[in-house]
Design an enzyme around this catalytic site. Sequence first.
Site, PDB file in Angstrom:
ATOM      1  N   ILE A  87     -16.771  -0.109   1.849  1.00 45.41           N
ATOM      2  CA  ILE A  87     -16.641  -0.955   3.038  1.00 45.41           C
ATOM      3  C   ILE A  87     -17.820  -0.755   3.987  1.00 45.41           C
ATOM      4  O   ILE A  87     -18.265  -1.703   4.646  1.00 45.41           O
ATOM      5  CB  ILE A  87     -15.288  -0.712   3.768  1.00 45.41           C
ATOM      6  CG1 ILE A  87     -15.103  -1.736   4.897  1.00 45.41           C
ATOM      7  CG2 ILE A  87     -15.186   0.714   4.287  1.00 45.41           C
ATOM      8  CD1 ILE A  87     -15.149  -3.176   4.451  1.00 45.41           C
ATOM      9  N   GLU A 164      -7.466  -1.027   4.842  1.00 48.57           N
ATOM     10  CA  GLU A 164      -6.541   0.107   4.961  1.00 48.57           C
ATOM     11  C   GLU A 164      -6.956   1.231   4.034  1.00 48.57           C
ATOM     12  O   GLU A 164      -7.703   1.036   3.085  1.00 48.57           O
ATOM     13  CB  GLU A 164      -5.103  -0.328   4.659  1.00 48.57           C
ATOM     14  CG  GLU A 164      -4.928  -1.289   3.501  1.00 48.57           C
ATOM     15  CD  GLU A 164      -5.414  -0.804   2.164  1.00 48.57           C
ATOM     16  OE1 GLU A 164      -5.144   0.375   1.833  1.00 48.57           O
ATOM     17  OE2 GLU A 164      -6.059  -1.570   1.435  1.00 48.57           O
ATOM     18  N   GLY A 304      -9.167  -1.982  -1.843  1.00 46.20           N
ATOM     19  CA  GLY A 304      -8.700  -1.899  -0.463  1.00 46.20           C
ATOM     20  C   GLY A 304      -9.870  -1.703   0.479  1.00 46.20           C
ATOM     21  O   GLY A 304     -10.976  -2.189   0.231  1.00 46.20           O
ATOM     22  N   GLU A 305      -9.632  -1.020   1.585  1.00 41.63           N
ATOM     23  CA  GLU A 305     -10.650  -0.709   2.603  1.00 41.63           C
ATOM     24  C   GLU A 305     -11.126  -1.942   3.375  1.00 41.63           C
ATOM     25  O   GLU A 305     -11.938  -1.827   4.278  1.00 41.63           O
ATOM     26  CB  GLU A 305     -11.891  -0.038   1.986  1.00 41.63           C
ATOM     27  CG  GLU A 305     -11.650   1.235   1.233  1.00 41.63           C
ATOM     28  CD  GLU A 305     -12.919   1.810   0.609  1.00 41.63           C
ATOM     29  OE1 GLU A 305     -14.018   1.263   0.869  1.00 41.63           O
ATOM     30  OE2 GLU A 305     -12.815   2.803  -0.133  1.00 41.63           O
ATOM     31  N   GLY A 306     -10.666  -3.144   3.003  1.00 38.16           N
ATOM     32  CA  GLY A 306     -11.211  -4.359   3.600  1.00 38.16           C
ATOM     33  C   GLY A 306     -12.424  -4.889   2.864  1.00 38.16           C
ATOM     34  O   GLY A 306     -13.132  -5.771   3.369  1.00 38.16           O
TER      35      GLY A 306
END
Length: 341
Positions: A87, A164, A304-306
């Site tokens: 990210i 997240e 994830g992580e955006g």
Amino acid sequence: MTAVSLKQKLRHKIDLKTKPLGALGVLEELALQIGLIQNTETPEISKPTIVVFAGDHGIAKKGQVNPFPQEVTAQMVYNFVQGGAAINVFSKTNAIDLIIMDSGVNHDFEPHLDIIDAKIAFGTNNYQDQPAMTLAQCEDALNKADDIISKIQSKGCNTIGFGEMGISNTSSAALLMAHFTGIPIAECVGSGTGLNDEGIHKKIQILSEVYQKYNPKTPEEALATFGGFEIAMLCGAILKAGALNMIIIIDGFIVTAALLAAHAINPNVLKHCVFAHSSNEQGHEKMLHALNAKPLLSLGLRLGEGTGAALAIPLIRAAVNFLNNMASFESAGVSTESENA
């Protein structure tokens, strides 16, 4: 201007660009959506930001539903702060502001780190034994997210994506998915951070028992029962961003689970949402179908992580820029009629 007349004006503006009708495909629908969100024929993307919410889950301590120990959540937060995660790379590549939020990591972070401390507690309870959090804790998470998004928007951001980090949060997301969609839990559970077939089977068995143990009556109660602090904050952040007429970029499986809760609380939030991608996590495609959502990308991501949201932002910028800057047939002096007609 009414929404109907604005929609007509935007559609007319899009159709008169120097291209065949519909030739820019999904970008045309995206430009229309963003114009309607911002209530203007000349929308803009201002200070796009991604907020990553991190929190720990009580069930992770037993190691039954995840191949990684709970400590990885805190370790990854340090990685975010040090700029070493995917990210970080994608945000930097696409000129996106990145904010890291401690929603409830089971770790004491040093106060000088570039992390917003919104910790509710040091991880949730294990929902095998009791609800993940109290209703008061859930309300606290929603309220803290409300304040955070208000501050970000007040600094000029009108486009926000969410990510997240939380070991075992795919388990919470699967439980919330089953609750809000009615899809059987076995179809909601996936490999998470890399379970094999035997691990997935065990995860399904455990989460089926958890799902049958409770009967939450409200969206907030479902969040408190099955969620994580980061998921509850994601829900609150989505709701507040919608109330502020921001463009909301929905990432993958976990963020979409938070959206299911937000949608149950306020269905109007959906019109503000742009769906970044279709995750490779089992169940995400079914989530998107339940929301009648069309993702921009399908890259096989399940990090994830955006990360999906960060990769989608250039497309969102492109949609707005073609609407504002591309010539019309009239301004370019291009004929709209065939010479052979």
